[in-house]
Design a protein around this motif. Structure first.
Motif, PDB file in Angstrom:
ATOM      1  N   ALA A  26       0.819  -1.212   0.000  1.00 24.47           N
ATOM      2  CA  ALA A  26       0.000   0.000   0.000  1.00 24.47           C
ATOM      3  C   ALA A  26       0.858   1.269   0.000  1.00 24.47           C
ATOM      4  O   ALA A  26       0.753   2.107   0.887  1.00 24.47           O
ATOM      5  CB  ALA A  26      -0.966   0.002   1.178  1.00 24.47           C
ATOM      6  N   PRO A  27       1.693   1.427  -1.028  1.00 22.70           N
ATOM      7  CA  PRO A  27       2.594   2.589  -1.063  1.00 22.70           C
ATOM      8  C   PRO A  27       1.820   3.893  -1.247  1.00 22.70           C
ATOM      9  O   PRO A  27       0.710   3.911  -1.781  1.00 22.70           O
ATOM     10  CB  PRO A  27       3.479   2.308  -2.268  1.00 22.70           C
ATOM     11  N   VAL A  28       2.434   4.964  -0.793  1.00 20.03           N
ATOM     12  CA  VAL A  28       1.851   6.291  -0.950  1.00 20.03           C
ATOM     13  C   VAL A  28       2.909   7.241  -1.493  1.00 20.03           C
ATOM     14  O   VAL A  28       4.095   6.933  -1.520  1.00 20.03           O
ATOM     15  CB  VAL A  28       1.282   6.836   0.389  1.00 20.03           C
ATOM     16  N   ALA A  29       2.460   8.397  -1.920  1.00 18.59           N
ATOM     17  CA  ALA A  29       3.311   9.507  -2.360  1.00 18.59           C
ATOM     18  C   ALA A  29       4.368   9.063  -3.369  1.00 18.59           C
ATOM     19  O   ALA A  29       4.041   8.500  -4.408  1.00 18.59           O
ATOM     20  CB  ALA A  29       3.928  10.209  -1.165  1.00 18.59           C
ATOM     21  N   ALA A  30       5.641   9.321  -3.048  1.00 15.36           N
ATOM     22  CA  ALA A  30       6.734   9.081  -4.001  1.00 15.36           C
ATOM     23  C   ALA A  30       6.823   7.612  -4.402  1.00 15.36           C
ATOM     24  O   ALA A  30       7.082   7.299  -5.572  1.00 15.36           O
ATOM     25  CB  ALA A  30       8.064   9.549  -3.413  1.00 15.36           C
ATOM     26  N   ASP A  31       6.596   6.705  -3.456  1.00 16.15           N
ATOM     27  CA  ASP A  31       6.677   5.279  -3.785  1.00 16.15           C
ATOM     28  C   ASP A  31       5.576   4.874  -4.767  1.00 16.15           C
ATOM     29  O   ASP A  31       5.820   4.116  -5.706  1.00 16.15           O
ATOM     30  CB  ASP A  31       6.581   4.430  -2.518  1.00 16.15           C
ATOM     31  N   LEU A  32       4.380   5.386  -4.564  1.00 15.38           N
ATOM     32  CA  LEU A  32       3.279   5.071  -5.463  1.00 15.38           C
ATOM     33  C   LEU A  32       3.527   5.680  -6.841  1.00 15.38           C
ATOM     34  O   LEU A  32       3.282   5.035  -7.866  1.00 15.38           O
ATOM     35  CB  LEU A  32       1.945   5.565  -4.887  1.00 15.38           C
ATOM     36  N   ARG A  33       4.025   6.911  -6.894  1.00 18.64           N
ATOM     37  CA  ARG A  33       4.362   7.535  -8.178  1.00 18.64           C
ATOM     38  C   ARG A  33       5.386   6.696  -8.932  1.00 18.64           C
ATOM     39  O   ARG A  33       5.267   6.496 -10.139  1.00 18.64           O
ATOM     40  CB  ARG A  33       4.911   8.956  -7.980  1.00 18.64           C
ATOM     41  N   LEU A  34       6.390   6.207  -8.223  1.00 18.91           N
ATOM     42  CA  LEU A  34       7.423   5.388  -8.852  1.00 18.91           C
ATOM     43  C   LEU A  34       6.824   4.102  -9.436  1.00 18.91           C
ATOM     44  O   LEU A  34       7.138   3.717 -10.562  1.00 18.91           O
ATOM     45  CB  LEU A  34       8.528   5.048  -7.850  1.00 18.91           C
ATOM     46  N   LEU A  35       5.953   3.461  -8.691  1.00 19.19           N
ATOM     47  CA  LEU A  35       5.358   2.213  -9.172  1.00 19.19           C
ATOM     48  C   LEU A  35       4.436   2.458 -10.365  1.00 19.19           C
ATOM     49  O   LEU A  35       4.469   1.700 -11.344  1.00 19.19           O
ATOM     50  CB  LEU A  35       4.603   1.514  -8.043  1.00 19.19           C
ATOM     51  N   VAL A  36       3.626   3.495 -10.318  1.00 20.06           N
ATOM     52  CA  VAL A  36       2.749   3.816 -11.444  1.00 20.06           C
ATOM     53  C   VAL A  36       3.590   4.152 -12.673  1.00 20.06           C
ATOM     54  O   VAL A  36       3.309   3.685 -13.785  1.00 20.06           O
ATOM     55  CB  VAL A  36       1.779   4.957 -11.080  1.00 20.06           C
ATOM     56  N   ALA A  37       4.624   4.948 -12.483  1.00 17.59           N
ATOM     57  CA  ALA A  37       5.520   5.282 -13.599  1.00 17.59           C
ATOM     58  C   ALA A  37       6.182   4.017 -14.133  1.00 17.59           C
ATOM     59  O   ALA A  37       6.336   3.860 -15.355  1.00 17.59           O
ATOM     60  CB  ALA A  37       6.569   6.299 -13.158  1.00 17.59           C
ATOM     61  N   GLY A  38       6.567   3.117 -13.243  1.00 16.31           N
ATOM     62  CA  GLY A  38       7.169   1.854 -13.678  1.00 16.31           C
ATOM     63  C   GLY A  38       6.237   1.050 -14.570  1.00 16.31           C
ATOM     64  O   GLY A  38       6.666   0.481 -15.585  1.00 16.31           O
ATOM     65  N   LEU A  39       4.957   1.005 -14.196  1.00  6.95           N
ATOM     66  CA  LEU A  39       3.963   0.314 -15.033  1.00  6.95           C
ATOM     67  C   LEU A  39       3.877   0.953 -16.416  1.00  6.95           C
ATOM     68  O   LEU A  39       3.877   0.264 -17.434  1.00  6.95           O
ATOM     69  CB  LEU A  39       2.577   0.387 -14.383  1.00  6.95           C
ATOM     70  N   LYS A  40       3.793   2.274 -16.425  1.00 10.60           N
ATOM     71  CA  LYS A  40       3.657   2.986 -17.693  1.00 10.60           C
ATOM     72  C   LYS A  40       4.908   2.856 -18.552  1.00 10.60           C
ATOM     73  O   LYS A  40       4.824   2.682 -19.773  1.00 10.60           O
ATOM     74  CB  LYS A  40       3.325   4.457 -17.444  1.00 10.60           C
ATOM     75  N   ILE A  41       6.066   2.934 -17.929  1.00  8.87           N
ATOM     76  CA  ILE A  41       7.317   2.831 -18.686  1.00  8.87           C
ATOM     77  C   ILE A  41       7.493   1.417 -19.231  1.00  8.87           C
ATOM     78  O   ILE A  41       7.935   1.238 -20.374  1.00  8.87           O
ATOM     79  CB  ILE A  41       8.513   3.290 -17.828  1.00  8.87           C
ATOM     80  N   ALA A  42       7.125   0.411 -18.455  1.00  2.00           N
ATOM     81  CA  ALA A  42       7.221  -0.965 -18.955  1.00  2.00           C
ATOM     82  C   ALA A  42       6.344  -1.148 -20.185  1.00  2.00           C
ATOM     83  O   ALA A  42       6.767  -1.753 -21.185  1.00  2.00           O
ATOM     84  CB  ALA A  42       6.823  -1.957 -17.862  1.00  2.00           C
TER      85      ALA A  42
END
Length: 185
Positions: A26-42
């Protein structure tokens, strides 16, 4: 061409791991942004792989042809697109929003190369209709390379978002409307 399936599998693996992390941590803030960006970049990199496969297939067709004078322009555009994607990925890996912004602002350069190459190809094919087949392959390759540049820009946008916590506030730089682009509407 053969490595495309591997890239598809890597995208699925990244997606699976990120979804697991989101569910378990259940990440929030910067960690959640990183994971969402990771999905999009993949997903973006998987699309780049599809473009590479299409380009390789057309390259095989062109390998049967005599090298044309436009080949050098296509190669130059390919190197620029590859360089831009590498810079975008370097920016993401190092969390360098400044480099990401530079990549983002330079997208117009690849668009301009594409437009110039398109005009060159049309001229080449009009001068010698026997070159239409090879010219068509070159056009599709050029459009693939232009799309790789767009994908590099998307990676840069995601990097900015991860680091700065918000989308880039500026309007994306655009050159003059090019060939093969949708009409405004």
């Amino acid at each position: 061409i053969l490595r495309d399936k591997r890239l598809d599998a890597l995208e699925a693996l990244v997606e699976e791991q990120i979804i697991r992390l989101i569910a378990l941590r259940a990440p929030v803030a910067a960690d959640l942004r990183l994971l969402v960006a990771g999905l999009k970049i993949a997903a973006t990199l998987e699309r780049v792989g599809d473009l590479a496969k299409s380009t390789a297939r057309r390259g095989l067709e062109l390998s049967e042809e005599r090298r044309s004078r436009v080949s050098a322009s296509v190669i130059r555009m390919g190197r620029e697109a590859q360089k831009r994607l590498a810079e975008a990925l370097d920016a993401f890996a190092s969390r360098d929003s400044g480099l990401a912004l530079q990549v983002w602002r330079r997208d117009v350069e690849i668009d301009e190369l594409y437009n110039a190459l398109f005009r060159e190809l049309i001229t080449y094919m009009m001068e010698d209709p026997r070159t239409i087949g090879a010219g068509s392959h070159h056009m599709f390759i050029a459009k693939n390379l232009e799309r790789v540049g767009d994908h590099a820009t998307h990676v840069a946008e995601m990097t900015w978002y991860v680091v700065e916590g918000e989308p880039i506030a500026e309007e994306r730089p655009r050159g003059p409307r090019g060939y093969g682009e949708d009409a405004p509407g």
